[in-house]
Design an enzyme around this catalytic site. Structure first.
Site, short mmCIF file in Angstrom:
data_model
loop_
_atom_site.label_atom_id
_atom_site.label_comp_id
_atom_site.label_asym_id
_atom_site.label_seq_id
_atom_site.Cartn_x
_atom_site.Cartn_y
_atom_site.Cartn_z
N TYR A 1 0.61 -1.31 0.07
CA TYR A 1 -0.05 0.02 0.13
C TYR A 1 1.01 1.32 0.05
O TYR A 1 0.73 2.12 -0.71
CB TYR A 1 -0.64 -0.01 1.23
N PRO B 1 1.38 15.04 2.75
CA PRO B 1 0.26 14.54 3.58
C PRO B 1 0.31 12.95 3.31
O PRO B 1 0.07 12.57 1.98
CB PRO B 1 -0.86 15.09 2.98
N GLY C 1 -1.70 9.65 4.56
CA GLY C 1 -2.76 8.89 5.11
C GLY C 1 -2.41 7.67 5.77
O GLY C 1 -1.47 7.18 5.96
N SER D 1 -3.01 14.88 6.68
CA SER D 1 -3.96 14.10 5.73
C SER D 1 -5.03 14.05 6.48
O SER D 1 -5.40 13.88 7.34
CB SER D 1 -3.49 12.60 5.56
N GLN E 1 -4.06 18.81 4.93
CA GLN E 1 -4.47 18.52 3.56
C GLN E 1 -6.14 18.03 3.62
O GLN E 1 -6.39 17.23 4.28
CB GLN E 1 -3.65 17.42 3.04
N TYR F 1 -9.15 16.06 1.84
CA TYR F 1 -9.82 15.24 0.87
C TYR F 1 -11.17 15.89 0.64
O TYR F 1 -12.07 16.01 1.88
CB TYR F 1 -9.87 13.75 0.98
N THR G 1 -6.43 18.35 -2.24
CA THR G 1 -5.79 17.63 -3.25
C THR G 1 -6.90 17.16 -4.42
O THR G 1 -7.87 16.64 -4.16
CB THR G 1 -5.41 16.02 -2.34
N LYS H 1 -2.95 20.53 -4.83
CA LYS H 1 -2.08 19.37 -4.87
C LYS H 1 -2.50 18.77 -5.97
O LYS H 1 -3.76 18.14 -5.87
CB LYS H 1 -1.86 18.81 -3.72
N SER I 1 2.55 17.42 -8.74
CA SER I 1 2.59 16.19 -8.34
C SER I 1 1.70 15.27 -8.95
O SER I 1 0.61 15.50 -9.73
CB SER I 1 2.29 16.28 -6.82
N HIS J 1 1.24 12.38 -7.34
CA HIS J 1 0.89 11.69 -6.06
C HIS J 1 1.88 10.58 -5.93
O HIS J 1 1.45 9.38 -5.47
CB HIS J 1 -0.53 11.17 -6.36
N ARG K 1 0.98 7.32 -7.66
CA ARG K 1 -0.23 6.38 -6.95
C ARG K 1 -1.57 6.57 -7.63
O ARG K 1 -2.42 5.80 -7.34
CB ARG K 1 -0.27 6.61 -5.66
N ARG L 1 14.25 12.17 -3.11
CA ARG L 1 14.86 11.17 -2.44
C ARG L 1 16.07 11.51 -1.64
O ARG L 1 16.45 11.03 -0.60
CB ARG L 1 15.34 9.73 -3.10
N GLY M 1 7.62 12.29 0.74
CA GLY M 1 6.50 11.29 1.18
C GLY M 1 6.94 10.00 1.49
O GLY M 1 7.46 10.12 3.03
C1 LIG Z 1 1.13 5.54 1.87
C2 LIG Z 1 0.81 7.00 1.16
C3 LIG Z 1 -0.35 7.57 1.67
C4 LIG Z 1 -0.54 8.98 1.07
N1 LIG Z 1 -2.03 9.73 1.25
C5 LIG Z 1 -2.11 10.74 0.77
C6 LIG Z 1 -3.05 11.41 1.52
O1 LIG Z 1 -3.85 11.10 2.47
N2 LIG Z 1 -3.25 13.00 1.02
C7 LIG Z 1 -2.53 13.37 -0.13
O2 LIG Z 1 -2.78 14.33 -0.60
N3 LIG Z 1 -1.41 12.54 -0.60
C8 LIG Z 1 -1.32 11.40 -0.20
N4 LIG Z 1 -0.08 10.73 -0.53
C9 LIG Z 1 0.71 11.28 -1.77
C10 LIG Z 1 1.89 12.04 -0.93
O3 LIG Z 1 1.24 13.29 -0.47
C11 LIG Z 1 2.83 12.69 -1.92
O4 LIG Z 1 2.03 13.16 -3.00
C12 LIG Z 1 3.72 11.32 -2.63
O5 LIG Z 1 4.13 10.73 -1.62
C13 LIG Z 1 4.93 11.93 -3.00
O6 LIG Z 1 5.72 11.15 -3.61
P1 LIG Z 1 6.83 10.31 -2.99
O7 LIG Z 1 6.43 9.25 -2.09
O8 LIG Z 1 7.91 9.70 -4.07
O9 LIG Z 1 7.86 11.34 -2.34
C14 LIG Z 1 0.01 9.43 0.04
C15 LIG Z 1 1.44 8.59 -0.27
C16 LIG Z 1 1.69 7.54 0.23
C17 LIG Z 1 2.98 6.99 -0.08
C1 LIG Z 2 -10.53 5.29 0.17
C2 LIG Z 2 -9.67 6.41 1.06
C3 LIG Z 2 -8.38 6.57 0.15
C4 LIG Z 2 -7.49 7.65 0.75
C5 LIG Z 2 -6.35 7.95 -0.15
C6 LIG Z 2 -5.23 8.15 0.69
C7 LIG Z 2 -4.02 8.36 -0.50
O1 LIG Z 2 -3.94 9.48 -0.74
C8 LIG Z 2 -3.22 7.38 -0.98
O2 LIG Z 2 -3.45 6.02 -0.69
O3 LIG Z 2 -2.37 7.79 -2.01
#
Ligand SMILES: Cc1cc2nc3c(=O)[nH]c(=O)nc-3n(C[C@H](O)[C@H](O)[C@H](O)COP(=O)(O)O)c2cc1C
Ligand SMILES: CCCCCCC(=O)C(=O)O
Length: 386
Positions: A44, A97, A99, A126, A148, A150, A176, A258, A280, A282, A285, A317, A336
């Site tokens: 995850y 941020p 989560g 988050s 942050q 949602y 976001t 974002k 970004s 994300h 992701r 990194r 992140g």
């Molecule tokens: C496990 C995980 C959970 C995340 N949850 C959120 C979140 O809740 N809200 C959000 O805006 N971005 C979320 N992100 C994205 C990060 O804010 C960020 O954009 C991203 O991790 C940056 O890339 P990096 O991991 O390569 O540094 C999440 C990223 C990860 C890895």
């Molecule tokens: C259903 C809730 C999703 C939260 C997303 C968290 C996030 O930004 C991520 O996993 O990436």
């Protein structure tokens, strides 16, 4: 010898100190986190959407930009501090941020917030945190903190989150835009793993008066119904630019968008009195196959035209990555996964070491490239390789 980086480095080299027990490189932190975490949480956190192509592209693109150092510049006294949205920050780095951090460590966001406080790096809490925004703010105390958002289907819940964030002392809202739905995440689907469905990462909802008002019975009596309600309101694929006006009316705090990659989105958003952007994808992701965030940065900065700050994340990194992003026009970067791996390995201390080392590396790289202040870091410091 002075400077943040030198101090950290020499403490680590000190002959009386026993061998470094915690990792130093990003790759070793990730490896140790992998060894500690079960398959579900690890994938995850680590994986990207779809084939993982975008997550890899973020790294390839950062590596493609090369630094061009200048020699014989006095960098004995370096200053990495910046002014951002009216705040003085010691470094051009924020904690992205993230989560549901209790899947990495039982103290989750509370430990990460303490690590932020130790370094002075702003913590972005988050919406999907495992602890409430008020509890996290308590841990951060007077340290810099952003919230942050949602932005789901229920406007009352959104308005309530914004009001709570303001009352808890957060100084900016990060809205976001790239997660109006959850992407196709192959390993998570294979593992049947989504922690929110086990009521982890939804503390802000369970504690929210507007959310609770929607439930027939309180979450303490019927958690399954509360989770179901969360699932129903979390996604909001109907969001459109006009909704930004609603957000703007709800809060006097600066709003930073974002998850933007297209300069046309920057131009459009500026019509709505937006205070900043985070370029970004994300961390790869959400949309598999997107451009790397770093490659879009120059065009995004140009589109913002100096009216508001542009920040960047996805793939940062090491110190060299931070400096490259600054040279391409970012006011600051967010980091992140690295701090989440630190958290997984050694809680607050692990997250702190990851941040401290990144800041030290950034400071040293800045000095070694012949730049002493943020304003000295400009486009002349980078070349694109191919
Ligand atoms: C496990 C995980 C959970 C995340 N949850 C959120 C979140 O809740 N809200 C959000 O805006 N971005 C979320 N992100 C994205 C990060 O804010 C960020 O954009 C991203 O991790 C940056 O890339 P990096 O991991 O390569 O540094 C999440 C990223 C990860 C890895
Ligand atoms: C259903 C809730 C999703 C939260 C997303 C968290 C996030 O930004 C991520 O996993 O990436």
């Amino acid at each position: 010898m002075t400077g943040y980086g030198n101090d950290v480095q020499f403490k680590m080299y000190h002959p009386d100190k026993k061998k470094q027990e915690l990792p130093v490189s990003f790759e070793d932190w990730e490896q140790q986190a992998r060894e500690r975490l079960a398959d579900g949480p690890y994938h995850y956190i680590a994986d990207g959407a779809g084939s993982g192509n975008t997550a890899g592209e973020n790294r390839r693109a950062l590596d493609n930009w090369r630094l061009l150092p200048r020699m014989m510049v006095d960098t004995e006294n370096r200053d990495l501090s910046i002014q951002l949205l009216g705040e003085h920050l010691p470094f051009p780095v924020l904690m992205a941020p993230i989560g549901v951090q209790t899947i990495a460590h039982e103290e989750g966001e509370l430990a990460a917030a303490r690590a932020a406080k130790q370094t002075g790096v702003p913590y972005v809490a988050s919406t999907a945190s495992s602890f409430t925004m008020e509890r996290i703010a308590e841990e951060l105390d007077d340290a810099p903190k952003w919230f942050q958002l949602y932005w789901g289907k229920d406007k009352n819940v959104t308005a309530s989150f914004l009001q709570r964030a303001e009352e808890a002392g957060y100084s900016a809202i990060v809205a976001t835009l790239d997660t109006q739905m959850l992407s196709w995440r192959e390993k998570d689907l294979e593992n049947g793993y989504l922690p929110f469905l086990q009521a982890e990462g939804i503390a802000n909802y369970l504690s929210d008066p507007a959310f609770r008002a929607k439930l027939e019975r309180p979450p303490e009596e019927d958690i399954a119904a509360a989770v179901q309600q969360f699932v129903e309101i979390f996604t909001n694929a109907a969001l459109s630019w006009e909704d930004l006006a609603f957000l703007r009316r709800q809060t006097n705090l600066p709003i930073v968008l974002k998850g933007v990659l297209d300069p046309e989105d920057v131009k459009k958003a500026l019509e709505y009195d937006i205070n900043g952007f985070i370029v970004s994808n994300h961390g790869g992701r959400q949309v598999d196959g997107t451009v790397a965030a770093i490659d879009m940065l120059p065009e995004m900065v140009e589109a913002a035209g100096g009216r508001v700050p542009v920040l960047m994340d996805s793939g940062i990194r090491r110190g060299a990555d931070v400096i490259k992003a600054l040279a391409l026009g970012a006011e600051a970067v967010l980091v992140g996964r690295p701090y989440i791996y630190g958290l997984a390995v050694d809680g607050e201390n692990g997250a702190y070491e990851v941040l401290r080392n990144l800041l030290a590396d950034t400071d040293l790289t800045m000095g070694l490239t012949g730049r002493a202040r943020m304003k000295d870091i400009d486009r002349s410091l980078v070349r694109r390789q191919k």
